[in-house]
Design a protein around this motif. Sequence first.
Motif, PDB file in Angstrom:
ATOM      1  N   ALA A 134       0.853  -1.189   0.000  1.00  0.00           N
ATOM      2  CA  ALA A 134       0.000   0.000   0.000  1.00  0.00           C
ATOM      3  C   ALA A 134       0.883   1.232   0.000  1.00  0.00           C
ATOM      4  O   ALA A 134       1.904   1.283   0.701  1.00  0.00           O
ATOM      5  CB  ALA A 134      -0.915   0.010   1.224  1.00  0.00           C
ATOM      6  N   ASN A 135       0.475   2.210  -0.775  1.00  0.00           N
ATOM      7  CA  ASN A 135       1.266   3.412  -0.986  1.00  0.00           C
ATOM      8  C   ASN A 135       0.357   4.621  -0.745  1.00  0.00           C
ATOM      9  O   ASN A 135      -0.574   4.860  -1.509  1.00  0.00           O
ATOM     10  CB  ASN A 135       1.782   3.401  -2.431  1.00  0.00           C
ATOM     11  CG  ASN A 135       2.916   4.349  -2.636  1.00  0.00           C
ATOM     12  OD1 ASN A 135       3.778   4.479  -1.785  1.00  0.00           O
ATOM     13  ND2 ASN A 135       2.920   5.000  -3.787  1.00  0.00           N
ATOM     14  N   TRP A 136       0.589   5.339   0.342  1.00  0.00           N
ATOM     15  CA  TRP A 136      -0.309   6.417   0.766  1.00  0.00           C
ATOM     16  C   TRP A 136       0.369   7.771   0.593  1.00  0.00           C
ATOM     17  O   TRP A 136       1.332   8.083   1.275  1.00  0.00           O
ATOM     18  CB  TRP A 136      -0.709   6.197   2.226  1.00  0.00           C
ATOM     19  CG  TRP A 136      -1.582   7.284   2.796  1.00  0.00           C
ATOM     20  CD1 TRP A 136      -2.471   8.062   2.143  1.00  0.00           C
ATOM     21  CD2 TRP A 136      -1.622   7.704   4.166  1.00  0.00           C
ATOM     22  NE1 TRP A 136      -3.077   8.953   3.000  1.00  0.00           N
ATOM     23  CE2 TRP A 136      -2.575   8.747   4.263  1.00  0.00           C
ATOM     24  CE3 TRP A 136      -0.954   7.285   5.326  1.00  0.00           C
ATOM     25  CZ2 TRP A 136      -2.851   9.386   5.467  1.00  0.00           C
ATOM     26  CZ3 TRP A 136      -1.245   7.920   6.519  1.00  0.00           C
ATOM     27  CH2 TRP A 136      -2.188   8.963   6.594  1.00  0.00           C
ATOM     28  N   GLU A 137      -0.157   8.593  -0.304  1.00  0.00           N
ATOM     29  CA  GLU A 137       0.331   9.960  -0.478  1.00  0.00           C
ATOM     30  C   GLU A 137      -0.466  10.839   0.486  1.00  0.00           C
ATOM     31  O   GLU A 137      -1.479  11.433   0.129  1.00  0.00           O
ATOM     32  CB  GLU A 137       0.142  10.414  -1.925  1.00  0.00           C
ATOM     33  CG  GLU A 137       0.821  11.747  -2.212  1.00  0.00           C
ATOM     34  CD  GLU A 137       0.724  12.144  -3.675  1.00  0.00           C
ATOM     35  OE1 GLU A 137       1.183  13.257  -4.006  1.00  0.00           O
ATOM     36  OE2 GLU A 137       0.187  11.349  -4.478  1.00  0.00           O
ATOM     37  N   PHE A 138       0.017  10.905   1.747  1.00  0.00           N
ATOM     38  CA  PHE A 138      -0.770  11.536   2.797  1.00  0.00           C
ATOM     39  C   PHE A 138      -0.760  13.055   2.726  1.00  0.00           C
ATOM     40  O   PHE A 138      -1.576  13.719   3.354  1.00  0.00           O
ATOM     41  CB  PHE A 138      -0.299  11.053   4.176  1.00  0.00           C
ATOM     42  CG  PHE A 138       1.142  11.310   4.489  1.00  0.00           C
ATOM     43  CD1 PHE A 138       1.534  12.459   5.144  1.00  0.00           C
ATOM     44  CD2 PHE A 138       2.118  10.383   4.138  1.00  0.00           C
ATOM     45  CE1 PHE A 138       2.852  12.692   5.453  1.00  0.00           C
ATOM     46  CE2 PHE A 138       3.452  10.610   4.450  1.00  0.00           C
ATOM     47  CZ  PHE A 138       3.825  11.776   5.107  1.00  0.00           C
ATOM     48  N   LYS A 139       0.158  13.642   1.970  1.00  0.00           N
ATOM     49  CA  LYS A 139       0.147  15.073   1.650  1.00  0.00           C
ATOM     50  C   LYS A 139       1.018  15.264   0.421  1.00  0.00           C
ATOM     51  O   LYS A 139       1.805  14.378   0.078  1.00  0.00           O
ATOM     52  CB  LYS A 139       0.632  15.911   2.834  1.00  0.00           C
ATOM     53  CG  LYS A 139       2.046  15.628   3.291  1.00  0.00           C
ATOM     54  CD  LYS A 139       2.428  16.454   4.529  1.00  0.00           C
ATOM     55  CE  LYS A 139       2.375  17.931   4.246  1.00  0.00           C
ATOM     56  NZ  LYS A 139       2.891  18.725   5.403  1.00  0.00           N
ATOM     57  N   PRO A 140       0.889  16.382  -0.282  1.00  0.00           N
ATOM     58  CA  PRO A 140       1.658  16.571  -1.508  1.00  0.00           C
ATOM     59  C   PRO A 140       3.159  16.355  -1.288  1.00  0.00           C
ATOM     60  O   PRO A 140       3.741  16.864  -0.329  1.00  0.00           O
ATOM     61  CB  PRO A 140       1.347  18.023  -1.900  1.00  0.00           C
ATOM     62  CG  PRO A 140       0.001  18.275  -1.331  1.00  0.00           C
ATOM     63  CD  PRO A 140      -0.037  17.516  -0.035  1.00  0.00           C
ATOM     64  N   ASP A 141       3.748  15.551  -2.147  1.00  0.00           N
ATOM     65  CA  ASP A 141       5.182  15.240  -2.169  1.00  0.00           C
ATOM     66  C   ASP A 141       5.597  14.237  -1.099  1.00  0.00           C
ATOM     67  O   ASP A 141       6.763  13.822  -1.070  1.00  0.00           O
ATOM     68  CB  ASP A 141       6.047  16.508  -2.037  1.00  0.00           C
ATOM     69  CG  ASP A 141       5.781  17.514  -3.133  1.00  0.00           C
ATOM     70  OD1 ASP A 141       5.496  17.080  -4.264  1.00  0.00           O
ATOM     71  OD2 ASP A 141       5.834  18.723  -2.848  1.00  0.00           O
ATOM     72  N   TYR A 142       4.707  13.839  -0.204  1.00  0.00           N
ATOM     73  CA  TYR A 142       5.039  12.881   0.855  1.00  0.00           C
ATOM     74  C   TYR A 142       4.312  11.560   0.597  1.00  0.00           C
ATOM     75  O   TYR A 142       3.114  11.553   0.315  1.00  0.00           O
ATOM     76  CB  TYR A 142       4.629  13.408   2.228  1.00  0.00           C
ATOM     77  CG  TYR A 142       5.474  14.530   2.757  1.00  0.00           C
ATOM     78  CD1 TYR A 142       6.594  14.276   3.539  1.00  0.00           C
ATOM     79  CD2 TYR A 142       5.146  15.857   2.481  1.00  0.00           C
ATOM     80  CE1 TYR A 142       7.357  15.311   4.044  1.00  0.00           C
ATOM     81  CE2 TYR A 142       5.916  16.907   2.966  1.00  0.00           C
ATOM     82  CZ  TYR A 142       7.019  16.626   3.757  1.00  0.00           C
ATOM     83  OH  TYR A 142       7.783  17.654   4.243  1.00  0.00           O
ATOM     84  N   THR A 143       5.047  10.461   0.772  1.00  0.00           N
ATOM     85  CA  THR A 143       4.465   9.142   0.562  1.00  0.00           C
ATOM     86  C   THR A 143       4.931   8.199   1.655  1.00  0.00           C
ATOM     87  O   THR A 143       6.114   8.165   2.005  1.00  0.00           O
ATOM     88  CB  THR A 143       4.876   8.558  -0.807  1.00  0.00           C
ATOM     89  OG1 THR A 143       4.516   9.471  -1.835  1.00  0.00           O
ATOM     90  CG2 THR A 143       4.208   7.230  -1.048  1.00  0.00           C
ATOM     91  N   LEU A 144       3.982   7.457   2.182  1.00  0.00           N
ATOM     92  CA  LEU A 144       4.276   6.411   3.157  1.00  0.00           C
ATOM     93  C   LEU A 144       3.917   5.081   2.498  1.00  0.00           C
ATOM     94  O   LEU A 144       2.811   4.914   1.990  1.00  0.00           O
ATOM     95  CB  LEU A 144       3.459   6.610   4.428  1.00  0.00           C
ATOM     96  CG  LEU A 144       3.745   5.655   5.596  1.00  0.00           C
ATOM     97  CD1 LEU A 144       5.153   5.881   6.134  1.00  0.00           C
ATOM     98  CD2 LEU A 144       2.715   5.853   6.701  1.00  0.00           C
ATOM     99  N   SER A 145       4.854   4.138   2.505  1.00  0.00           N
ATOM    100  CA  SER A 145       4.623   2.863   1.836  1.00  0.00           C
ATOM    101  C   SER A 145       4.805   1.713   2.808  1.00  0.00           C
ATOM    102  O   SER A 145       5.651   1.751   3.703  1.00  0.00           O
ATOM    103  CB  SER A 145       5.577   2.690   0.648  1.00  0.00           C
ATOM    104  OG  SER A 145       6.927   2.710   1.078  1.00  0.00           O
ATOM    105  N   LEU A 146       3.990   0.682   2.614  1.00  0.00           N
ATOM    106  CA  LEU A 146       4.067  -0.521   3.426  1.00  0.00           C
ATOM    107  C   LEU A 146       3.871  -1.722   2.514  1.00  0.00           C
ATOM    108  O   LEU A 146       2.918  -1.771   1.734  1.00  0.00           O
ATOM    109  CB  LEU A 146       2.987  -0.520   4.509  1.00  0.00           C
ATOM    110  CG  LEU A 146       2.854  -1.801   5.343  1.00  0.00           C
ATOM    111  CD1 LEU A 146       4.100  -2.007   6.207  1.00  0.00           C
ATOM    112  CD2 LEU A 146       1.595  -1.744   6.208  1.00  0.00           C
ATOM    113  N   SER A 147       4.782  -2.676   2.595  1.00  0.00           N
ATOM    114  CA  SER A 147       4.628  -3.915   1.834  1.00  0.00           C
ATOM    115  C   SER A 147       4.851  -5.096   2.755  1.00  0.00           C
ATOM    116  O   SER A 147       5.638  -5.026   3.710  1.00  0.00           O
ATOM    117  CB  SER A 147       5.610  -3.968   0.654  1.00  0.00           C
ATOM    118  OG  SER A 147       6.945  -3.984   1.105  1.00  0.00           O
TER     119      SER A 147
END
Length: 711
Positions: free
Chosen positions: A473-486
């Motif tokens: 899962a790849n979450w763009e929680f705000k512009p230019d920021y991404t949190l990823s979990l695999s």
Amino acid sequence: MSFSKSVLTLSITAVFTTSIWADDQTNSAQVSSFQAHTAQQPQQLETIKVTAHPLVRSDKDFGEVDETVSREKLQQAGTTIGEALKDELGVYSNSFGSGSSRPVIRGQDGARVKVTQNATESMDVSSLSPDHAVTVDPQLAQKVEVIRGPSTLLYGAGSVGGLVNVVDTKIPTVMPENSYEGNVGVRYNSGNDEKLGHAGVTLGLGSNVALRVEGLKREANDYITPNYSVIEDHGDHTHTIKERRVGNTFSESDNVNVGLSWIGERGFAGVSYSNRQDKYGLPGHSHEYESCHPHGDHLHCGGHDDHDHSDEHEHSAHDEHDHDHSGAGPWIDMKTERYDFRSELNEPFAGFKKLRAQASYTDYQHDEIEGSEAMTTFESKAYEGRIELVHNPIAQWEGVWGVQASQQKLDISGEEAIFAPNKTQKYSLFGLEHRQFGDVHVELGTRFDHQKIEIDSKQKNYDGNAISVSGAANWEFKPDYTLSLSASHQQRLPTAQELYSNGGHFATNTYELGNENLDKEKSNNVELGLHYEGDQLSYHVHVYHNWFDHYIYAKTLDQYENFRLIEYRQADAKFYGTEAEVAYQWNDTYNTSLFGDYVRGKIEDENAPRVPAGRLGTRVKADFDEHWSGSAEYYHVFNQDKFAAYEAETKGYNMVNVGVAYKYPLSGKQEANVFFNANNLLDETVYEHTSFLANIPQIGRNFVVGVNYKF
């Protein structure tokens, strides 16, 4: 039905469907556009780039590409696949002289790090031993990808750290502009007197047929290293000799590829023939332990009685730099011929976007020669085929599903025939799906493998199944920021070597014992990433943890001098680590970055073998104008003092590399590129803990100059 017919069946669909293209006319723009699966797919990377998050979709049907090394970078890098990638985050090399190396990714190597060629297996014997070369040449590649996450299940299971896919151009997929295009290059390395030349040309034969011809020739002497000495044993006394070069590290390579394609408006179908011949030395190879054989869990070597060696691993081989000094020493004479078929068809039938089919046949042989006599011969004949279908969106889910089958017959003869002739057959079903949920992108993958191994001995055949699943899962929680979990659960089936070995292997100075009772290896894997992509500042941080049940490894049971008795066993294991990079673009000219990686491996309560040490460094890149560019990097590899039993501590080192390049556009599409690189500028003595030759230093200070010309 015979297995070879089964493999052929996988590609018949694509061969048959080429007939519907007969009235199509070539359209280069359309051919290029059908390679993109979605409008959101990123553009082709031209330089090394760590992607912003682990779910960027590539031209491999939503494949996650964490690092992409371009052709321009590869033409200045090492000639073996491990050496070409060893500076990428999380990647090291288990080099064996200068003729062979495989990548080590996040502490994993061998069968756990697949090296594929256009998504198909290389079908050589490189995973059996580090002295066996990978028959994929990075110098002739268009690009090399390090792929992680759910996408790895498209190509195989068990590559928990990632896999390497080499993309080449030996089968043309688009018509060349103005009916022709090509490249030629030469380079020289002062550290081993390497002289390398490569050339390739693609010709348009009419409006729909393209011919590709390319080749490479390389010759290199033993490489130079600082502060090196060898010990000669004269029976009644020993004598230490200072050496400028590491003996028996020469290498030669000749590689020729010929490919022919029919290219239409909706796709292409092509075939190719490849012939590769290598000759390279085996440093550290010794036959002084030929009399050694196991007595239970102990070694018996000639008049040497069973003994207790529990403390012998405390001796550091780096203190004396021992290595066998016996003239030219043993060397490998390798030849492989490979035939490939590839086809892609856009909009093959209702409900599907693309059909891709591939098939290959590989005839491989290498002789391990001492003097003028072949002491051991490895022969492999292998088939592989796969079909993939990319479907249209179903409830907003897009993805690819496919089947794959392969067969490899392996026959080892001579004094190092460590197991009987055998045949390995694999059948696989795989799939990958993805969907966007608002700011979250989800990717799911699965793979089923059936493997059967038939052994020509009284040992029992192997028959097993494995199921692997993966999600990200790849979450763009705000512009230019991404949190990823695999996360994934992967299962790997044992190889013939792990099941059936019983014999001396003198390249690695081991006596190998297999284990017919091995179960499939299972792993649960989690990775978390944080990423920021600003106009000037960017950073990427990954942490990961892999838990293994029934981890298959070679456990050292005993050691006599430099010779070890190993047995393939299973135990619980865990590997965990981190990778990070932060970069800042100061202006149009300068970009600086800090980077580092670290991995820790444990098997039960002991350190895992050959795990790389931590690394921390900085890099400066500069584009001075449209012609001139430069780079400089410094990194420190720390001491590896968390070593396994029967290993020794490996000292750290400082590495400084600088380079400058000049790009000169000529008329039309012609372009010349001249480069000069200074590697290991401090002339550091470098030992690789990941290598079976951890007591033999790597190449010292060396200067590389080359010219590449595109037309």
